[in-house]
Motif scaffolding. Structure first.
Motif, PDB file in Angstrom:
ATOM      1  N   VAL A 127       0.835  -1.206   0.000  1.00 17.53           N
ATOM      2  CA  VAL A 127       0.000   0.000   0.000  1.00 17.53           C
ATOM      3  C   VAL A 127       0.870   1.256   0.000  1.00 17.53           C
ATOM      4  CG1 VAL A 127      -1.644   1.354   1.355  1.00 17.53           C
ATOM      5  CG2 VAL A 127      -1.986  -1.101   1.074  1.00 17.53           C
ATOM      6  N   LEU A 128       1.858   1.295   0.860  1.00 14.42           N
ATOM      7  CA  LEU A 128       2.715   2.476   0.972  1.00 14.42           C
ATOM      8  C   LEU A 128       3.568   2.675  -0.279  1.00 14.42           C
ATOM      9  CD1 LEU A 128       3.789   2.069   4.703  1.00 14.42           C
ATOM     10  CD2 LEU A 128       2.151   3.701   3.756  1.00 14.42           C
ATOM     11  N   LEU A 129       3.967   1.595  -0.901  1.00 14.97           N
ATOM     12  CA  LEU A 129       4.721   1.710  -2.152  1.00 14.97           C
ATOM     13  C   LEU A 129       3.839   2.304  -3.251  1.00 14.97           C
ATOM     14  CD1 LEU A 129       7.233   1.180  -3.861  1.00 14.97           C
ATOM     15  CD2 LEU A 129       6.414  -1.162  -4.231  1.00 14.97           C
ATOM     16  N   LEU A 130       2.582   1.920  -3.265  1.00 17.79           N
ATOM     17  CA  LEU A 130       1.652   2.472  -4.245  1.00 17.79           C
ATOM     18  C   LEU A 130       1.436   3.967  -4.013  1.00 17.79           C
ATOM     19  CD1 LEU A 130      -0.203   1.904  -6.618  1.00 17.79           C
ATOM     20  CD2 LEU A 130      -2.006   1.284  -5.007  1.00 17.79           C
ATOM     21  N   VAL A 131       1.367   4.367  -2.745  1.00 15.47           N
ATOM     22  CA  VAL A 131       1.213   5.787  -2.422  1.00 15.47           C
ATOM     23  C   VAL A 131       2.439   6.570  -2.876  1.00 15.47           C
ATOM     24  CG1 VAL A 131       0.945   7.474  -0.566  1.00 15.47           C
ATOM     25  CG2 VAL A 131      -0.301   5.312  -0.461  1.00 15.47           C
ATOM     26  N   TYR A 132       3.623   6.045  -2.589  1.00 19.81           N
ATOM     27  CA  TYR A 132       4.867   6.729  -2.986  1.00 19.81           C
ATOM     28  C   TYR A 132       4.927   6.929  -4.500  1.00 19.81           C
ATOM     29  CZ  TYR A 132       9.813   7.600  -3.831  1.00 19.81           C
ATOM     30  OH  TYR A 132      11.006   8.144  -4.263  1.00 19.81           O
ATOM     31  N   LYS A 133       4.609   5.872  -5.240  1.00 16.33           N
ATOM     32  CA  LYS A 133       4.645   5.969  -6.699  1.00 16.33           C
ATOM     33  C   LYS A 133       3.630   6.981  -7.207  1.00 16.33           C
ATOM     34  CE  LYS A 133       6.363   1.324  -7.774  1.00 16.33           C
ATOM     35  NZ  LYS A 133       6.064   0.040  -8.472  1.00 16.33           N
ATOM     36  N   SER A 134       2.454   6.992  -6.604  1.00 20.45           N
ATOM     37  CA  SER A 134       1.412   7.915  -7.044  1.00 20.45           C
ATOM     38  C   SER A 134       1.811   9.360  -6.798  1.00 20.45           C
ATOM     39  CB  SER A 134       0.095   7.596  -6.326  1.00 20.45           C
ATOM     40  OG  SER A 134      -0.921   8.488  -6.711  1.00 20.45           O
ATOM     41  N   LEU A 135       2.357   9.645  -5.610  1.00 19.84           N
ATOM     42  CA  LEU A 135       2.741  11.008  -5.267  1.00 19.84           C
ATOM     43  C   LEU A 135       3.927  11.510  -6.084  1.00 19.84           C
ATOM     44  CD1 LEU A 135       2.379  10.949  -1.372  1.00 19.84           C
ATOM     45  CD2 LEU A 135       0.762  11.829  -3.059  1.00 19.84           C
ATOM     46  N   ASN A 136       4.681  10.567  -6.642  1.00 14.78           N
ATOM     47  CA  ASN A 136       5.851  10.947  -7.434  1.00 14.78           C
ATOM     48  C   ASN A 136       5.632  10.746  -8.931  1.00 14.78           C
ATOM     49  OD1 ASN A 136       8.368  11.531  -5.487  1.00 14.78           O
ATOM     50  ND2 ASN A 136       7.111   9.920  -4.558  1.00 14.78           N
ATOM     51  N   GLY A 137       4.373  10.670  -9.332  1.00 15.53           N
ATOM     52  CA  GLY A 137       4.056  10.577 -10.746  1.00 15.53           C
ATOM     53  C   GLY A 137       4.404   9.267 -11.400  1.00 15.53           C
ATOM     54  N   LEU A 138       4.517   8.197 -10.603  1.00 11.56           N
ATOM     55  CA  LEU A 138       4.882   6.890 -11.140  1.00 11.56           C
ATOM     56  C   LEU A 138       3.735   5.885 -11.063  1.00 11.56           C
ATOM     57  CD1 LEU A 138       8.415   6.606  -9.485  1.00 11.56           C
ATOM     58  CD2 LEU A 138       7.888   7.362 -11.816  1.00 11.56           C
ATOM     59  N   GLY A 139       2.618   6.301 -10.491  1.00 15.93           N
ATOM     60  CA  GLY A 139       1.490   5.405 -10.323  1.00 15.93           C
ATOM     61  C   GLY A 139       0.409   5.653 -11.354  1.00 15.93           C
ATOM     62  N   PRO A 140      -0.664   4.871 -11.291  1.00 14.86           N
ATOM     63  CA  PRO A 140      -1.780   5.053 -12.239  1.00 14.86           C
ATOM     64  C   PRO A 140      -2.454   6.404 -12.045  1.00 14.86           C
ATOM     65  CG  PRO A 140      -2.361   3.502 -10.485  1.00 14.86           C
ATOM     66  CD  PRO A 140      -0.897   3.760 -10.357  1.00 14.86           C
ATOM     67  N   GLU A 141      -2.967   6.956 -13.107  1.00 14.25           N
ATOM     68  CA  GLU A 141      -3.547   8.302 -13.060  1.00 14.25           C
ATOM     69  C   GLU A 141      -4.771   8.396 -12.154  1.00 14.25           C
ATOM     70  OE1 GLU A 141      -4.328   9.708 -16.947  1.00 14.25           O
ATOM     71  OE2 GLU A 141      -2.245   9.628 -17.623  1.00 14.25           O
ATOM     72  N   TYR A 142      -5.561   7.313 -12.096  1.00 15.35           N
ATOM     73  CA  TYR A 142      -6.777   7.390 -11.281  1.00 15.35           C
ATOM     74  C   TYR A 142      -6.479   7.533  -9.793  1.00 15.35           C
ATOM     75  CZ  TYR A 142      -5.981   2.437 -10.182  1.00 15.35           C
ATOM     76  OH  TYR A 142      -5.441   1.250  -9.744  1.00 15.35           O
ATOM     77  N   MET A 143      -5.230   7.211  -9.382  1.00 12.70           N
ATOM     78  CA  MET A 143      -4.874   7.341  -7.972  1.00 12.70           C
ATOM     79  C   MET A 143      -4.707   8.803  -7.570  1.00 12.70           C
ATOM     80  SD  MET A 143      -4.822   4.304  -6.731  1.00 12.70           S
ATOM     81  CE  MET A 143      -4.008   4.622  -5.188  1.00 12.70           C
ATOM     82  N   ASN A 144      -4.495   9.690  -8.526  1.00 10.39           N
ATOM     83  CA  ASN A 144      -4.303  11.104  -8.215  1.00 10.39           C
ATOM     84  C   ASN A 144      -5.536  11.716  -7.563  1.00 10.39           C
ATOM     85  OD1 ASN A 144      -1.756  10.940  -9.352  1.00 10.39           O
ATOM     86  ND2 ASN A 144      -2.457  11.592 -11.372  1.00 10.39           N
ATOM     87  N   ASP A 145      -6.718  11.208  -7.922  1.00 14.20           N
ATOM     88  CA  ASP A 145      -7.956  11.719  -7.329  1.00 14.20           C
ATOM     89  C   ASP A 145      -8.203  11.149  -5.944  1.00 14.20           C
ATOM     90  OD1 ASP A 145      -8.436  13.156  -9.637  1.00 14.20           O
ATOM     91  OD2 ASP A 145      -9.543  11.509 -10.566  1.00 14.20           O
ATOM     92  N   ILE A 146      -7.566  10.019  -5.638  1.00 10.88           N
ATOM     93  CA  ILE A 146      -7.763   9.361  -4.340  1.00 10.88           C
ATOM     94  C   ILE A 146      -6.770   9.863  -3.305  1.00 10.88           C
ATOM     95  CG2 ILE A 146      -7.784   7.135  -3.149  1.00 10.88           C
ATOM     96  CD1 ILE A 146      -8.574   5.838  -5.772  1.00 10.88           C
ATOM     97  N   LEU A 147      -5.517  10.030  -3.722  1.00 11.13           N
ATOM     98  CA  LEU A 147      -4.457  10.457  -2.810  1.00 11.13           C
ATOM     99  C   LEU A 147      -4.138  11.931  -3.072  1.00 11.13           C
ATOM    100  CD1 LEU A 147      -2.165   7.326  -3.240  1.00 11.13           C
ATOM    101  CD2 LEU A 147      -3.851   7.731  -1.446  1.00 11.13           C
TER     102      LEU A 147
END
Length: 216
Positions: A127-147
């Protein structure tokens, strides 16, 4: 459906009704009058979904498949190196076949010796790895609206801590939602860990932290 240019393929379509048993029965009878036969469970994208929403059938299916592969690994373990065995068993989050640990023995010392995280901490890690990737522009785009990164209206001491907004919930089910669960655990991390420059460094430091929390 015809008005929306859709067509129902009787050979490939499965119909399932969710809800309590009495309402399901009534709806199923109505659908049968329309030549639509309902099922107690259906498969969608490899997942078995039952009308009671218990996922018991899916769990049994996964368990059966996992034990099948674990038995096969046990048969060929004599031809594999210790490192290769660890990789294979680690994929199933199990160590008993690898170390010949009995069911009556405590598994924690075995996990620690292999430097593997317990399942609960492994969930934190993912979970925390997914958050890190999202906050640093490395995760899926839909996560930007969640985090959503926390940005106070005025300068505060917590401004540079990399906090994310935790949604307000009123039930325990709400706390289990990813947006709430992820924010709660991410905000507890040390600032230097959240500001790690690369994914590999973040993963290394995060595992060290969780390993310490799990076994110390």
């Amino acid at each position: 459906m015809n008005q929306n240019f859709l067509q129902l393929n009787q050979d490939k379509t499965e119909v399932i009704v969710f809800g309590n048993k009495e309402k399901r029965t009534a709806i199923s009878k109505h659908l049968e009058s329309l030549s639509l036969k309902t099922r107690d469970q259906v498969r969608n994208l490899g997942v078995l979904i039952d009308s009671d929403s218990t996922f018991s059938s899916h769990i049994k299916s996964i368990t059966k498949t996992a034990f099948y592969h674990l038995k096969n690994i046990s048969r060929v373990k004599g031809f594999l190196s210790q490192t290769d065995q660890e990789k294979l068993i680690h994929a199933f989050i199990s160590t008993r076949v690898l170390t010949r640990t009995k069911r009556s023995e405590h598994i924690t010392p075995v996990l620690k010796s292999l430097h593997w995280l317990p399942v609960s901490y492994r969930i934190y890690f993912k979970v925390l790895l997914l958050v890190y990737k999202s906050l640093n522009g490395l995760g899926p785009e839909y996560m930007n609206d969640i985090l959503v990164e926390y940005k106070p209206s005025r300068a505060l001491r917590c401004t540079d801590l990399g906090q994310i907004v935790k949604p307000r919930v009123q039930t325990k089910h709400g706390e289990a939602a990813f947006s709430c669960y992820a924010a709660q655990n991410w905000n507890k991390l040390p600032a230097e860990l959240k500001s790690a420059p690369t994914v590999s460094i973040f993963k290394s430091k995060l595992k060290t932290l969780l390993f310490s929390c799990a076994y110390d």
